[in-house]
Design a protein around this motif. Structure first.
Motif, PDB file in Angstrom:
ATOM      1  N   SER A   1      51.894  31.287  52.726  1.00 59.51           N
ATOM      2  CA  SER A   1      51.994  31.621  51.314  1.00 59.51           C
ATOM      3  C   SER A   1      53.309  32.346  51.070  1.00 59.51           C
ATOM      4  N   ALA A   2      53.700  32.458  49.811  1.00 58.14           N
ATOM      5  CA  ALA A   2      54.994  33.071  49.484  1.00 58.14           C
ATOM      6  C   ALA A   2      55.066  34.516  49.967  1.00 58.14           C
ATOM      7  N   ALA A   3      53.974  35.268  49.762  1.00 61.76           N
ATOM      8  CA  ALA A   3      53.960  36.682  50.171  1.00 61.76           C
ATOM      9  C   ALA A   3      54.030  36.816  51.692  1.00 61.76           C
TER      10      ALA A   3
ATOM     11  N   VAL B   1      59.226  28.589  62.062  1.00 60.75           N
ATOM     12  CA  VAL B   1      57.989  29.359  61.917  1.00 60.75           C
ATOM     13  C   VAL B   1      57.504  29.324  60.472  1.00 60.75           C
ATOM     14  N   LEU B   2      58.411  29.520  59.533  1.00 57.70           N
ATOM     15  CA  LEU B   2      58.022  29.646  58.122  1.00 57.70           C
ATOM     16  C   LEU B   2      57.562  28.328  57.512  1.00 57.70           C
ATOM     17  N   THR B   3      58.170  27.226  57.928  1.00 61.00           N
ATOM     18  CA  THR B   3      57.820  25.924  57.342  1.00 61.00           C
ATOM     19  C   THR B   3      56.847  25.127  58.193  1.00 61.00           C
TER      20      THR B   3
ATOM     21  N   ALA C   1      57.496  35.863  52.953  1.00 57.94           N
ATOM     22  CA  ALA C   1      58.485  36.910  52.682  1.00 57.94           C
ATOM     23  C   ALA C   1      58.353  38.057  53.682  1.00 57.94           C
ATOM     24  N   LEU C   2      57.104  38.445  53.975  1.00 60.14           N
ATOM     25  CA  LEU C   2      56.874  39.524  54.931  1.00 60.14           C
ATOM     26  C   LEU C   2      57.334  39.132  56.333  1.00 60.14           C
ATOM     27  N   LEU C   3      56.992  37.914  56.751  1.00 59.33           N
ATOM     28  CA  LEU C   3      57.401  37.434  58.078  1.00 59.33           C
ATOM     29  C   LEU C   3      58.922  37.327  58.175  1.00 59.33           C
ATOM     30  N   ALA C   4      59.543  36.802  57.116  1.00 58.84           N
ATOM     31  CA  ALA C   4      61.003  36.668  57.111  1.00 58.84           C
ATOM     32  C   ALA C   4      61.683  38.026  57.233  1.00 58.84           C
TER      33      ALA C   4
END
Length: 367
Positions: A16-18, A81-83, A21-24
């Motif tokens: 999810s977007a949140a 990781v993010l995608t 953002a936290l992981l990034a």
């Protein structure tokens, strides 16, 4: 058939977007900490000549490996990781895999070299001459060659030897991802043997220091200990007596007769104290190394044995990131455990403050 697309250990979809953002943010902080910490170690070697001793060059070698982790390996992995999808192509995937396995393995081998160097300096009392230094420089090069040979050829040629690829489209992992036999052999070379070796070095250092401490306590009498402790006071006392010309030679002779029996125990005490600090720093490095590497190594072998069906991806991923966290922790251990690094880092920060301070520039110009 694709082994990675439907098993229990398959990659999750986009966050999810949140959560993304936290992981990034967390991964970005890890990159920043790893790059800055290891760059500071390398810069300290460039600026401070006192750090360029034979043993400290192994820390430089380790810092170079860890810098590549933060500057190359982690940044390329973040979008993956993010995608949940590798979008950088097969060629860059191969390069990323080779560099990642290379620098992580080199980091482990450097820790073994550091441990061996400390073991020799404490237990063998060898002073490094030019020949020893040359051997250790050769060892630094061998570390990188051995680290590449362990995984590099397999990463580059596995699919051609097997005449097929198990790598699904949009994923990036080594072709031996589920080959239990290969991973067991590689893990023995990369983790189990090094960990047992550095544990042996650390235990030998501890026993050596314990034996020397026990011998020192047995051999030093209370009177001799009092003599050592009051040496500075007696030195000042003789200085006062030297003012009298008639007693000058007598007191000089008395002072010189006191120095030899005091000097040797003081030197031995200094070396023992230094070796205790070495043992403490090595113990910390070994413990951090074990905590960061053991979970990943064990889960990797288990996952390969059951083809990913018995290990949660999130658990395996967490253990995988611990390897990279180790590269961020290593440069923090240097100033904490070594006074020479602490002084060099302080010197660098002072120089930076002096060059960037507006008051410094204005005071210089006013003069």
């Amino acid at each position: 058939d694709s082994l990675g697309s439907s098993d229990f250990c398959s990659r999750p979809g986009p966050f999810s977007a949140a959560a993304a953002a936290l992981l990034a943010a967390l991964m970005g902080l890890l990159v920043l900490a790893t790059v800055l910490g290891n760059a500071l170690v390398i810069l300290a070697f460039v600026v401070d000549r006192s750090l360029r001793s034979h043993g400290n060059f192994f820390f430089l070698n380790l810092a170079i490996a860890d810098l590549l982790v933060g500057g190359f390996c982690i940044p390329l992995y973040i979008p993956y990781v993010l995608t949940g999808e590798w979008r950088l192509g097969r060629g860059l995937c191969k390069l990323w895999l080779v560099v990642d396995y290379l620098v992580c393995t080199a980091s482990v081998f450097n820790i073994v070299l550091i441990s061996f160097d400390r073991f020799i300096s404490v237990t063998k009392a060898v002073r490094a001459g030019q020949a020893v230094l040359s051997c250790k420089e050769l060892g630094m090069i061998i570390v990188w060659i051995a680290a590449f040979l362990l995984y590099g050829p397999a990463i580059l040629s596995w699919e051609y030897i097997a005449q097929k690829s198990i790598l699904p489209e949009g994923e990036c992992h080594a072709e031996f991802f589920y080959n239990w036999y290969f991973l067991m052999i590689a893990s023995t070379i990369e983790f189990f043997t090094p960990f047992i070796t550095v544990t042996y070095f650390n235990l030998s250092i501890y026993l050596n220091i314990r034996k020397r401490t026990s011998l020192r306590n047995e051999n030093i009498s209370p009177g001799q200990e009092d003599c050592e402790m009051s040496f500075q006071g007696k030195k000042r006392e003789h200085t006062i007596f030297f003012v009298k010309p008639s007693n000058r030679h007598k007191h000089e002779k008395r002072a010189s007769s006191l120095s030899p029996p005091i000097k040797a125990p003081r030197l031995r005490l200094h070396k023992l104290s230094r070796d205790k600090r070495v043992a403490k720093s090595l113990a910390i490095i070994v413990c951090v190394f074990g905590l960061c590497w053991a979970p990943y190594t064990l889960l990797m072998i288990i996952r390969a044995a059951c083809h990913g069906h018995c290990v949660l991806h999130s658990l395996y991923e967490t253990s995988f990131w611990l390897l990279w966290v180790n590269s961020a922790i290593n440069p923090i251990l240097y100033p904490l455990c070594h006074m020479s690094f602490r002084k060099a880092f302080i010197k660098l920060l002072i120089l930076k403050c002096e060059h960037t301070s507006p008051q410094h520039h204005s005071s210089v110009s006013s003069k």
